[in-house]
Design a protein around this motif. Structure first.
Motif, PDB file in Angstrom:
ATOM      1  N   THR A 202       0.852  -1.185   0.000  1.00  0.00           N
ATOM      2  CA  THR A 202       0.000   0.000   0.000  1.00  0.00           C
ATOM      3  C   THR A 202       0.893   1.241   0.000  1.00  0.00           C
ATOM      4  OG1 THR A 202      -0.105   0.054   2.426  1.00  0.00           O
ATOM      5  CG2 THR A 202      -1.823  -1.192   1.256  1.00  0.00           C
ATOM      6  N   TYR A 203       0.303   2.392  -0.252  1.00  0.00           N
ATOM      7  CA  TYR A 203       1.081   3.629  -0.246  1.00  0.00           C
ATOM      8  C   TYR A 203       0.216   4.791   0.209  1.00  0.00           C
ATOM      9  CZ  TYR A 203      -1.286   5.117  -4.532  1.00  0.00           C
ATOM     10  OH  TYR A 203      -2.233   5.502  -5.444  1.00  0.00           O
ATOM     11  N   LYS A 204       0.877   5.846   0.632  1.00  0.00           N
ATOM     12  CA  LYS A 204       0.220   7.113   0.938  1.00  0.00           C
ATOM     13  C   LYS A 204       0.908   8.207   0.134  1.00  0.00           C
ATOM     14  CE  LYS A 204      -1.357   5.880   5.577  1.00  0.00           C
ATOM     15  NZ  LYS A 204      -1.285   6.181   7.029  1.00  0.00           N
ATOM     16  N   ALA A 205       0.218   9.326  -0.054  1.00  0.00           N
ATOM     17  CA  ALA A 205       0.766  10.427  -0.849  1.00  0.00           C
ATOM     18  C   ALA A 205       0.915  11.674   0.015  1.00  0.00           C
ATOM     19  CB  ALA A 205      -0.134  10.714  -2.042  1.00  0.00           C
ATOM     20  N   LEU A 206       1.807  12.550  -0.410  1.00  0.00           N
ATOM     21  CA  LEU A 206       2.039  13.820   0.267  1.00  0.00           C
ATOM     22  C   LEU A 206       2.012  14.901  -0.809  1.00  0.00           C
ATOM     23  CD1 LEU A 206       2.670  14.878   3.142  1.00  0.00           C
ATOM     24  CD2 LEU A 206       5.097  14.685   2.585  1.00  0.00           C
ATOM     25  N   TYR A 207       0.803  15.381  -1.115  1.00  0.00           N
ATOM     26  CA  TYR A 207       0.638  16.313  -2.230  1.00  0.00           C
ATOM     27  C   TYR A 207       0.746  17.761  -1.755  1.00  0.00           C
ATOM     28  CZ  TYR A 207      -0.858  12.371  -5.067  1.00  0.00           C
ATOM     29  OH  TYR A 207      -0.899  11.184  -5.757  1.00  0.00           O
ATOM     30  N   LEU A 208       1.955  18.234  -1.665  1.00  0.00           N
ATOM     31  CA  LEU A 208       2.215  19.628  -1.330  1.00  0.00           C
ATOM     32  C   LEU A 208       3.652  19.939  -1.681  1.00  0.00           C
ATOM     33  CD1 LEU A 208       2.665  20.061   2.533  1.00  0.00           C
ATOM     34  CD2 LEU A 208       3.036  17.943   1.316  1.00  0.00           C
ATOM     35  N   PRO A 209       4.007  21.225  -1.807  1.00  0.00           N
ATOM     36  CA  PRO A 209       5.390  21.562  -2.136  1.00  0.00           C
ATOM     37  C   PRO A 209       6.344  21.108  -1.040  1.00  0.00           C
ATOM     38  CG  PRO A 209       3.945  23.453  -2.429  1.00  0.00           C
ATOM     39  CD  PRO A 209       3.157  22.411  -1.711  1.00  0.00           C
ATOM     40  N   GLU A 210       7.532  20.664  -1.430  1.00  0.00           N
ATOM     41  CA  GLU A 210       8.517  20.272  -0.434  1.00  0.00           C
ATOM     42  C   GLU A 210       9.061  21.485   0.301  1.00  0.00           C
ATOM     43  OE1 GLU A 210      12.726  17.887  -0.168  1.00  0.00           O
ATOM     44  OE2 GLU A 210      12.457  19.465  -1.620  1.00  0.00           O
ATOM     45  N   GLN A 211       9.375  22.546  -0.439  1.00  0.00           N
ATOM     46  CA  GLN A 211      10.037  23.707   0.138  1.00  0.00           C
ATOM     47  C   GLN A 211       9.003  24.756   0.527  1.00  0.00           C
ATOM     48  OE1 GLN A 211      13.154  25.184  -2.311  1.00  0.00           O
ATOM     49  NE2 GLN A 211      13.584  26.959  -1.031  1.00  0.00           N
ATOM     50  N   VAL A 212       8.920  25.071   1.831  1.00  0.00           N
ATOM     51  CA  VAL A 212       7.955  26.042   2.342  1.00  0.00           C
ATOM     52  C   VAL A 212       8.633  26.936   3.363  1.00  0.00           C
ATOM     53  CG1 VAL A 212       5.958  24.534   1.981  1.00  0.00           C
ATOM     54  CG2 VAL A 212       7.185  24.456   4.152  1.00  0.00           C
ATOM     55  N   SER A 213       7.968  28.031   3.712  1.00  0.00           N
ATOM     56  CA  SER A 213       8.486  28.912   4.754  1.00  0.00           C
ATOM     57  C   SER A 213       8.286  28.248   6.111  1.00  0.00           C
ATOM     58  CB  SER A 213       7.756  30.253   4.730  1.00  0.00           C
ATOM     59  OG  SER A 213       6.399  30.073   5.115  1.00  0.00           O
ATOM     60  N   ALA A 214       9.000  28.717   7.100  1.00  0.00           N
ATOM     61  CA  ALA A 214       8.885  28.159   8.448  1.00  0.00           C
ATOM     62  C   ALA A 214       7.459  28.314   8.970  1.00  0.00           C
ATOM     63  CB  ALA A 214       9.888  28.836   9.377  1.00  0.00           C
ATOM     64  N   ALA A 215       6.831  29.471   8.703  1.00  0.00           N
ATOM     65  CA  ALA A 215       5.457  29.710   9.164  1.00  0.00           C
ATOM     66  C   ALA A 215       4.487  28.744   8.483  1.00  0.00           C
ATOM     67  CB  ALA A 215       5.056  31.157   8.877  1.00  0.00           C
ATOM     68  N   SER A 216       4.660  28.560   7.171  1.00  0.00           N
ATOM     69  CA  SER A 216       3.796  27.632   6.438  1.00  0.00           C
ATOM     70  C   SER A 216       3.986  26.203   6.939  1.00  0.00           C
ATOM     71  CB  SER A 216       4.090  27.700   4.941  1.00  0.00           C
ATOM     72  OG  SER A 216       3.804  28.967   4.427  1.00  0.00           O
ATOM     73  N   TYR A 217       5.228  25.849   7.242  1.00  0.00           N
ATOM     74  CA  TYR A 217       5.514  24.499   7.731  1.00  0.00           C
ATOM     75  C   TYR A 217       4.750  24.222   9.026  1.00  0.00           C
ATOM     76  CZ  TYR A 217       8.100  20.541   9.650  1.00  0.00           C
ATOM     77  OH  TYR A 217       8.430  19.329  10.195  1.00  0.00           O
ATOM     78  N   ARG A 218       4.781  25.178   9.943  1.00  0.00           N
ATOM     79  CA  ARG A 218       4.094  24.985  11.231  1.00  0.00           C
ATOM     80  C   ARG A 218       2.593  24.824  11.033  1.00  0.00           C
ATOM     81  NH1 ARG A 218       8.009  28.855  12.858  1.00  0.00           N
ATOM     82  NH2 ARG A 218       6.526  30.577  12.493  1.00  0.00           N
ATOM     83  N   SER A 219       2.054  25.521  10.042  1.00  0.00           N
ATOM     84  CA  SER A 219       0.630  25.413   9.753  1.00  0.00           C
ATOM     85  C   SER A 219       0.288  24.097   9.060  1.00  0.00           C
ATOM     86  CB  SER A 219       0.201  26.591   8.875  1.00  0.00           C
ATOM     87  OG  SER A 219      -1.150  26.465   8.475  1.00  0.00           O
ATOM     88  N   LEU A 220       1.088  23.719   8.088  1.00  0.00           N
ATOM     89  CA  LEU A 220       0.804  22.528   7.290  1.00  0.00           C
ATOM     90  C   LEU A 220       0.832  21.240   8.101  1.00  0.00           C
ATOM     91  CD1 LEU A 220       2.801  23.393   4.044  1.00  0.00           C
ATOM     92  CD2 LEU A 220       0.327  23.039   4.188  1.00  0.00           C
ATOM     93  N   ILE A 221       1.778  21.140   9.027  1.00  0.00           N
ATOM     94  CA  ILE A 221       1.924  19.875   9.763  1.00  0.00           C
ATOM     95  C   ILE A 221       0.750  19.617  10.703  1.00  0.00           C
ATOM     96  CG2 ILE A 221       4.438  19.855   9.616  1.00  0.00           C
ATOM     97  CD1 ILE A 221       4.560  20.883  12.478  1.00  0.00           C
TER      98      ILE A 221
END
Length: 343
Positions: A202-221
């Motif tokens: 089986t597999y899962k996907a991660l559909y979002l840009p790899e490179q993000v700002s620190a603020a965006s990272y905290r929101s996305l996770i």
């Protein structure tokens, strides 16, 4: 491996895993004595509970002593370790150059396939089959989470994983990073689909840009679909990753001419996990990325670095001072010969 041992493995499927694990525990104690269980666990990417079980057994066999200041080998343990070393090499089919290369790079094991991927496309089939055999050798039966990072070599080789790898295993493949805005075929999301299809996993996907700002990272996770994949990544049994050329990877990440020039000034040679390394293995630049973090790599039991072609030799050599000891490098003669020729 002889037929008698193959029969034994068929009857006791985890025998290779247990044998190798106990050898590595002995080796770590020999190299770092006196050493505590926690440090052994950290070096090998094992749980402290696992190491406690193994060391208690090794003590009962008279191979180690356990004192308040740490563990060390007995004379019997030293002899056993010396005697086991050549057997380990034969057991894992390590050739002379594979042993030399692993020692040169300071990692557990290297697998060298014939040819040079820069000149011969057939090398990718050999690389894929070698990766499949290594996974089959090391992964336990039952459920395993395998985190995969993208790259051209992995994309070319993923279709050569064997369906038998999924026998008596429930393999779950997850991407180790988001998309780079690159060719879809070389992205982690695409590669995990291919690997799952080949092994009936089986597999899962991660559909979002790899490179993000620190603020965006905290929101996305905090997003449930993303945190679910990140949770799987943190519990990975194995990681498969490529080793990129610094300038090439920077361009794929959208670096402008000024940033590319700065990378050259910093003498960046290679990139892994969003970190750019110079020829001494020092991190000279880094991006904030969603996915597997470089600092968490040492906690993963099995790590497979996947890189081939003579052009990758310098990149492999530059990254390896940072590779956890439990790393297996799967490469080709083109890269390995270049590394072994250099002093």
């Amino acid at each position: 491996m002889n037929s008698d041992f193959s029969l034994l493995e068929a009857l006791v499927p985890d025998i290779l895993k247990v044998f190798r694990q106990r050898y590595l525990v002995l080796e770590q104690i020999s190299l770092n004595a006196p050493i505590g269980r926690r440090n052994v666990a950290q070096h090998l990417g094992l749980s402290e509970r696992n190491v406690r079980t193994e060391t208690e057994y090794l003590k009962e066999l008279g191979l180690i002593e356990i004192k308040s200041f740490g563990m060390f080998l007995t004379e019997k343990g030293k002899k056993t370790l010396r005697d086991a070393a050549p057997f380990i090499d034969r057991l894992f089919n390590a050739g002379e150059n594979e042993v030399k290369l692993a020692k040169r790079l300071g990692i557990d094991r290297t697998i060298i396939v014939p040819g040079d991927a820069d000149l011969q496309d057939r090398v990718y089939q050999e690389m894929g089959e070698a990766l499949s055999s290594a996974l089959d050798l090391l992964l336990p039966l039952g459920h395993s989470i395998i985190t995969v990072l993208g790259g051209q070599a992995l994309a070319n080789s993923a279709k050569y994983l064997s369906a038998s790898l999924g026998n008596n295993r429930q393999l779950e493949f997850v991407p180790g990073r988001g998309a780079l805005g690159e060719n879809v075929a070389t992205q982690s999301n695409t590669i995990v689909q291919e690997m799952a299809a080949q092994t009936h996993g089986t597999y899962k996907a991660l559909y979002l840009p790899e490179q993000v700002s620190a603020a965006s990272y905290r929101s996305l996770i905090r997003e449930s679909s993303i945190s679910d994949v990140l949770q799987d990544i943190s519990q990975s049994d194995a990681v498969i990753h490529g080793i990129g050329l610094a300038q090439e990877m920077a361009k794929r990440r959208g670096y402008d001419s000024i940033k590319l020039s700065e990378l050259r000034e910093k003498k960046a040679v290679t990139e892994c996990f969003g970190c750019f390394f110079d020829d001494q293995g020092k991190i000279v630049d880094r991006i904030t990325q969603v996915g597997l973090q470089f600092e968490n790599l040492k906690k993963i039991p099995y790590i497979f670095a996947f890189a081939c072609g003579s052009k990758k030799a310098a990149a492999i050599k530059a990254y390896m001072p940072n590779a956890p000891r439990q790393t297996w490098l799967i490469t080709d003669e083109g890269a390995s010969n270049m590394i072994l020729k250099r002093k």
